[in-house]
Each structure stands twice: as structure tokens, then as C-alpha cells.
Design a protein around this motif. Structure first.
Motif, PDB file in Angstrom:
ATOM      1  N   LYS A   1       0.863  -1.184   0.000  1.00  0.00           N
ATOM      2  CA  LYS A   1       0.000   0.000   0.000  1.00  0.00           C
ATOM      3  C   LYS A   1       0.897   1.230   0.000  1.00  0.00           C
ATOM      4  O   LYS A   1       1.181   1.819   1.038  1.00  0.00           O
ATOM      5  N   LYS A   2       1.350   1.601  -1.168  1.00  0.00           N
ATOM      6  CA  LYS A   2       2.310   2.684  -1.315  1.00  0.00           C
ATOM      7  C   LYS A   2       1.730   3.997  -0.793  1.00  0.00           C
ATOM      8  O   LYS A   2       0.579   4.331  -1.040  1.00  0.00           O
ATOM      9  N   GLY A   3       2.571   4.736  -0.087  1.00  0.00           N
ATOM     10  CA  GLY A   3       2.155   6.042   0.401  1.00  0.00           C
ATOM     11  C   GLY A   3       1.457   6.011   1.746  1.00  0.00           C
ATOM     12  O   GLY A   3       0.968   7.042   2.205  1.00  0.00           O
ATOM     13  N   TYR A   4       1.422   4.839   2.400  1.00  0.00           N
ATOM     14  CA  TYR A   4       0.770   4.727   3.706  1.00  0.00           C
ATOM     15  C   TYR A   4       1.762   4.192   4.740  1.00  0.00           C
ATOM     16  O   TYR A   4       2.635   3.390   4.427  1.00  0.00           O
ATOM     17  N   VAL A   5       1.602   4.646   5.995  1.00  0.00           N
ATOM     18  CA  VAL A   5       2.468   4.198   7.084  1.00  0.00           C
ATOM     19  C   VAL A   5       1.615   3.817   8.285  1.00  0.00           C
ATOM     20  O   VAL A   5       0.460   4.212   8.398  1.00  0.00           O
ATOM     21  N   THR A   6       2.227   3.030   9.165  1.00  0.00           N
ATOM     22  CA  THR A   6       1.605   2.705  10.444  1.00  0.00           C
ATOM     23  C   THR A   6       2.531   3.156  11.568  1.00  0.00           C
ATOM     24  O   THR A   6       3.748   3.258  11.380  1.00  0.00           O
ATOM     25  N   THR A   7       1.966   3.455  12.719  1.00  0.00           N
ATOM     26  CA  THR A   7       2.765   3.798  13.895  1.00  0.00           C
ATOM     27  C   THR A   7       3.137   2.507  14.599  1.00  0.00           C
ATOM     28  O   THR A   7       2.326   1.902  15.295  1.00  0.00           O
TER      29      THR A   7
END
Length: 646
Positions: free
Chosen positions: A570-576
Motif C-alpha cells: 500500500k504505497k504512500g501509507y504508514v503505520t505507527t
């Protein structure tokens, strides 16, 4: 002439005798002025507003809030309380700009006026008053204290965790936490304390830098009033509220330090994950929407995330060690269970109550004799239907007044999933993939990150290079840790001796197993997160695991360090992935052979020694800049050294 001469001599003699007194008085006055200057510096420095410009010097001067009339009326009341030392237009400008800065309308009776009154009575320079008020209310005051706010559910669970007897009695009186803690939380006890005591409590509070302490301060008040509260009969809940109000008003300046020591004790006896998970919904400044959906008003006791049990080698959260009671059936327990857990088949609560009572008594006797300090952690299936019997056990413990009872959120199913994600199957005893109903027969393909590729590329080079790369990719576990650093006493933390021991070192043996500080819980657009005003610095990185690595970022706020992971596929997304207070950074080490590899060790100090609770191994292309930014952020939180006299 003689009389005049004598008069002159007497006059001269009088001045000569008292000159030391005059000098002492002058010295005391100067010392008081210096003390006032130091207090001003303390507030602005601790809140990080020393060099911020005054927003009141340049704003649009538009008084157009939807609730502007109510704001103006409240400003008139505040001006009267301040004996007209501040004008109504001045106060109205102050609060109008404050609302606009926060992007919200004015709300009556949520504690703002009381806090502003106390801050104005600090007599700070006018250029700092707005910034101090804004920083204090946004960092240390809960964002929602309405009667249905989740803050009161969190407090109920915390009070029940530490003293279920008081909690049960107040519930029997139908005295909800909102009735007696609303003003405490919305004004940080300013509503109940004298101005001098309030200022001292706030000063120590912001020195601690932990907004979550407000819960433990409130718990101390309740436990101190325990005997009086337990004597209150049903139907007299107003009397219970009055007892607590009187208890808070009796706090003096001399009591503040002891008050905080008690609060810190209860804080240390609370699982660390509770602060980490609930801080977001109480104080804001978060990217976690999932936690807002938790129905805490229906929870029987504190929830412990399953990932917390898989993150560390020890079955603990912070200072708290857990005694895990697995409530599943004997057959399910024998097909696989968490290491160090004890089986208590809760189905027999209904089917065979006498047999269950014997088993429960035996378990309690063992815990009392062998692990008395451990806290109960109840593990169920992780489904509403399967956990009915677990809820019966929790209810039984609460009814008996047992403190320190919590449950694993998501049950064994969630725990099994977390263990699989971290590939830590050694944490499940008697586990058989063929017999386990939760196991998938399709094995997850291994990750091929940067370091795995690098290992393959240099596999034909010298043995020395091969050993270096393998040490980075597959750190050797079970190595005996070196002696803990000889730390100064907590009272000497900011003295010269302590500062000489830097947390930043070059260490060739920093090979501890990775222990994440938390689990990723939500996916967010990378650009939105990295451009957030909350973050002061961000650095690209790769977090290294035993089986590979994952791309991500290190992000710094004024008080915390975040580890963000890119979402696979899922390019362009991050998780903490993790969030740690900067005050918990014990050491930051790098390798001479791979200087871009930074190892962050986090934990806490106890009895002069350090306990590591989490380790992150991160490959940071700009490692030097990153280490410098972390170092400056940590030093910015430390109080300035006291002036020494030569």
C-alpha cells in the motif's frame, strides 16, 4: 555646639550599627527577585515557549465566534475575580484568539477560566502568558471532560485496578467518576486548591512531563479518603463527593512532593501499555482512530494488548510482571498455550463449582507463595461466546476485592496472531501446527529487505565481512548482557556526574534481540503524517528484524520518538509501529563497521540501574543527523543546571 556634635556622632553610630542589617535586607530582596525570574524561566522552559513570539501582537482582531457573547460575559466574571487587574477587552482578546488557534468555539464551564486565572496570577511577563496558557492546556488538560467522555471510563478501570473496594463501593452509591473528578481533570485540581498550592503542584507536574499522572493523583486522593468513603451509606452519594472535595482542598504546598511520590508509586504499578494506548484518546495528538471505537464503559477490567506479551522476553509491561491465568478448557490448553501461563478451566464454575473452588484456591496459594508481587492477567478465547466464563472469573475477582486484575484484549486468538507476525513461536508451549485450529498451513514467505540482499551480495567476500553482515542481519541471541551502567541517584540525575554518561556511544556488541515498543494499529497517508506540525524532525530508515527489514521513518516530537513503518503493498501509507517518550531513551549505539546502523535501547531506571524494555535496530542513511536531533531533543527536556558559587 557640643550637643550638635554629639547628635551627629550618635547619628553616625546608628547607621554604623545597622548597615549589616540593611545589606541583608537588600540581599534578600534581590534573592526574591532572582527567584521570581527563575520561576518565570521554569514555566517557559518546561513548556517549550521561551522563544515563541506573542500571538496577541499580531492577529485579525475579529471577535466573531459563535459563542462570543457568552465568552464576553465570562470575561467580565474573570475580571472581577482578578479585581480588575486585567480589563475585559484584554481577557476577551486572549480567549478569542485561543479558541481560533485551537480551531474551536468557546465552551462554557470546561475549566478554561479557572486555569487562566491561576496562570495570570503567576505574574509572568505578558509576552509569555498566552503561550504558557496555550501549551499548558493543550499538553496537560484532557481534551474532553463531558459527562460521557471516555476519560472517566479509563479512570474507573484504573481505580478498580488499584483499589477495587473503593471502586465497588462508589458504584454501589451510584457515584460515577464524572461526578467527583470532572473539575479535577478539567482544571488539573485548580478548582480545589489554593493559588500557591496549585502553582507548586503544576510546576512539579510539568517537570514530570507525564499528562497521565492526573489519574494517579486522583487515585491518591481517593485512597487517602478510603475510610471515610466506605462509611458513606447508600443514597448519600453527595456526601462522598463532598468528602473528596474537602480532601483535595486540604492539600498544602508542603504536601505536594509527598503527594507526587505516592502518585508515582501507583504509576509504576500500572502496566506501561495502558498509558501508551489510552494517552491518545485522552490528550489528543494522535493518528490512532481504532482505539476510539473501544467500548470501555462495558469493560470489566483493564485491557492489555496481546502484542505487549510478545514484544519482550519477560512477561511484563513496564515495572509490572504478569501472572497469566488461561481460562480455556483443558483440551484447548493442552493443544497450545502461552509459556508461563496457568490453566484454570472456567467452564467448571457452572458444571463443577466445588472442583473449581479447589483449583482456584490451589492457584492462589501458589501465587501467594511464589509470585506474590505479580499482577493477575486473565486470558480467554477472544470471542464473545467463548469468554462468558472468563468474565465470570473476572467478576468473581472484582467482587472479592482483588487488586491488579486485567485481561488480554483479543484473547488467545489475538495472542496467537501476534506471535505468528513476530515469528516468536517459542512463546507457545506444546504448540503443534497440525493440531492447532488457529494455524494456517500456508507459511508466510520470508521478507527480503535491504540487509538480506546485502548479505547475499557479499557472501563470497572475506570471512570478516561476512561475519559483520551476519551480525547485522541475524544478531546473536541469548548473549549475556554487560554490566548495567552505574547511574546516579534520581536526585542527582541532572548534576555533572550524570551528564558525563552520554546515551550516545559506539558499541560493537549491541546485539540485543529486537523488542518493539508497540504494534501498528492504523494506516495513514505518509505525506499527511510526516508533514504534521507535531513532528520536529523525520528521517528515513529501515527497521531490521531477524528475518529481514522493513522501510519506515523515525519521527521526533518535542517529547516523544516514533517509529513508523511503510504499509506493505500500500504505497504512500504508514503505520505507527512504536511510540516512546524521549525520557525513556537509555542508550543510542552505532557500529564502527556499519555507522548507519543505530540501536535504540529504551526503558527506565530503578534503584540506580537501568532496565531495557524495548530495542529498535534501525538503518538510517542520515544516522549522524538523526543521532544529533535525538540528543538535542533529550537535552531540551532536561532542567537547566543550577548555578554554582565559586
Amino acid at each position: 555646639m557640643a550637643e550638635k556634635k554629639q547628635t551627629k556622632n550618635e547619628s553616625f553610630s546608628s547607621l554604623d550599627d545597622n548597615w549589616e542589617t540593611d545589606v541583608n535586607i537588600l540581599s534578600n530582596e534581590l534573592a526574591e527577585l532572582d527567584s521570581e525570574d527563575n520561576k518565570t524561566d521554569d514555566w517557559t522552559r518546561l513548556l517549550g515557549v521561551s522563544i515563541k513570539p506573542n500571538p496577541l501582537d499580531d492577529w485579525d482582531q475579529l471577535y466573531n465566534l459563535n459563542n462570543q457573547c457568552a465568552l464576553r460575559n465570562d470575561c467580565r466574571k474573570l475580571a472581577n475575580e482578578l479585581k480588575n487587574k486585567r480589563s475585559v477587552p484584554e481577557l476577551e482578546s486572549f480567549l478569542t484568539l485561543y479558541c481560533k488557534k485551537r480551531g474551536m468555539d468557546y465552551i462554557k464551564d470546561i475549566g478554561w477560566l479557572m486555569i487562566l486565572e491561576k496562570i495570570l496570577l503567576l505574574n509572568l511577563p505578558s509576552a509569555h502568558e498566552f503561550n504558557v496558557f496555550f501549551a499548558f492546556t493543550t499538553k496537560y488538560i484532557p481534551k474532553d471532560t463531558s459527562p460521557d467522555a471516555q476519560i472517566f471510563d479509563v479512570f474507573r478501570l484504573l481505580l478498580q485496578y488499584h483499589d477495587p473496594q473503593i471502586s465497588n463501593h462508589l458504584e454501589a452509591l451510584h457515584c460515577s467518576p464524572a461526578m467527583y473528578t470532572k473539575n479535577w481533570f478539567s482544571t488539573l485540581f485548580a478548582c480545589s486548591l489554593s493559588t500557591e498550592t496549585c502553582h507548586e503542584l503544576w510546576r512539579v507536574y510539568i517537570e514530570q512531563g507525564d499528562p497521565f499522572l492526573v489519574f494517579h493523583l486522583a487515585i491518591v486522593f481517593l485512597i487517602n479518603a478510603k475510610e471515610e468513603i466506605l462509611q458513606v451509606k447508600r443514597g448519600e452519594k453527595a456526601q462522598a463527593c463532598q468528602i473528596l472535595e474537602n480532601m483535595a482542598s486540604q492539600l498544602s504546598v508542603e504536601d505536594v512532593n509527598d503527594f507526587f511520590q505516592l502518585a508515582l508509586h501507583y504509576s509504576s504499578q500500572t502496566p506501561e501499555c495502558i498509558r501508551k494506548d489510552f494517552h491518545y484518546i485522552i490528550f489528543g495528538a494522535n493518528f490512532d482512530e481504532e482505539v476510539k471505537e473501544m467500548q470501555m464503559n462495558k469493560m470489566l477490567c483493564l485491557p492489555i494488548p496481546a502484542v505487549d506479551l510478545t514484544a519482550n522476553d519477560e512477561i511484563s509491561s513496564g515495572n509490572v510482571n504478569f501472572f497469566i491465568v488461561d481460562c480455556r478448557s483443558n483440551a484447548d490448553f493442552d493443544s497450545g498455550h502461552f509459556v508461563s501461563s496457568f490453566n484454570l478451566n472456567c467452564v467448571s464454575i457452572v458444571d463443577e463449582p466445588e472442583k473449581f473452588e479447589i483449583a482456584l484456591n490451589s492457584l492462589e496459594c501458589y501465587k501467594t507463595s511464589r509470585r506474590a508481587e505479580d499482577h493477575y492477567l486473565i486470558l480467554g478465547y477472544g470471542s464473545d461466546e467463548g469468554d462468558n466464563y472468563m468474565n465470570m472469573l473476572i467478576g468473581m475477582f472484582i467482587q472479592k476485592g482483588k487488586p491488579h486484575v486485567s485481561f488480554v484484549q483479543g484473547g488467545y486468538k489475538k495472542l496467537h496472531d501476534c506471535i505468528g507476525q513476530h515469528n516468536r513461536w517459542e512463546l507457545i508451549a506444546m504448540h503443534s501446527e497440525e493440531k492447532c485450529e488457529l494455524c494456517s498451513h500456508e507459511k508466510v514467505a520470508p521478507k527480503w529487505g535491504f540487509f538480506t540482499k546485502m548479505k547475499s551480495a557479499v557472501s563470497n567476500t572475506s570471512n570478516r565481512m561476512k561475519e559483520r553482515v551476519e551480525a547485522v542481519v541475524f544478531p546473536i541471541g541469548d548473549e549475556k548482557k554487560g554490566n548495567e551502567a552505574d547511574h546516579a541517584d534520581s536526585k542527582q540525575r541532572h548534576n555533572k556526574r550524570y551528564r558525563q554518561q552520554s546515551v550516545f556511544t559506539i558499541d560493537e556488541n549491541s546485539d540485543e534481540e529486537l523488542t518493539p515498543g508497540g504494534a501498528a494499529v492504523d494506516e495513514n497517508p505518509k505525506e499527511e503524517i510526516l508533514l504534521s506540525k507535531e513532528f520536529t524532525e523525520t528521517f528515513e530508515c529501515q527497521e531490521v528484524f531477524r528475518d529481514g527489514s522493513i522501510n519506515g521513518h523515525i519521527a521526533l516530537t518535542r517529547t516523544h520518538i516514533y517509529v513508523l513503518h511503510d504499509v506493505p503493498g500500500k504505497k504512500g501509507y504508514v503505520t505507527t509501529e512504536a511510540r516512546h517518550a524521549l525520557s525513556t531513551v537509555i542508550a543510542v549505539t552505532s557500529r564502527r563497521s556499519v555507522p548507519e546502523m543505530l540501536t535504540f535501547k529504551l526503558g527506565y531506571e530503578m534503584n540506580g540501574s537501568s532496565k531495557i524494555t524495548a530495542v529498535h535496530k534501525l538503518y538510517v542513511p542520515k544516522a549522524g543527523e538523526c543521532a544529533k536531533a535525538v540528543k538535542l531533543a533529550i537535552y531540551a527536556l532536561r532542567p537547566l543546571p543550577e548555578a554554582t558559587t565559586s
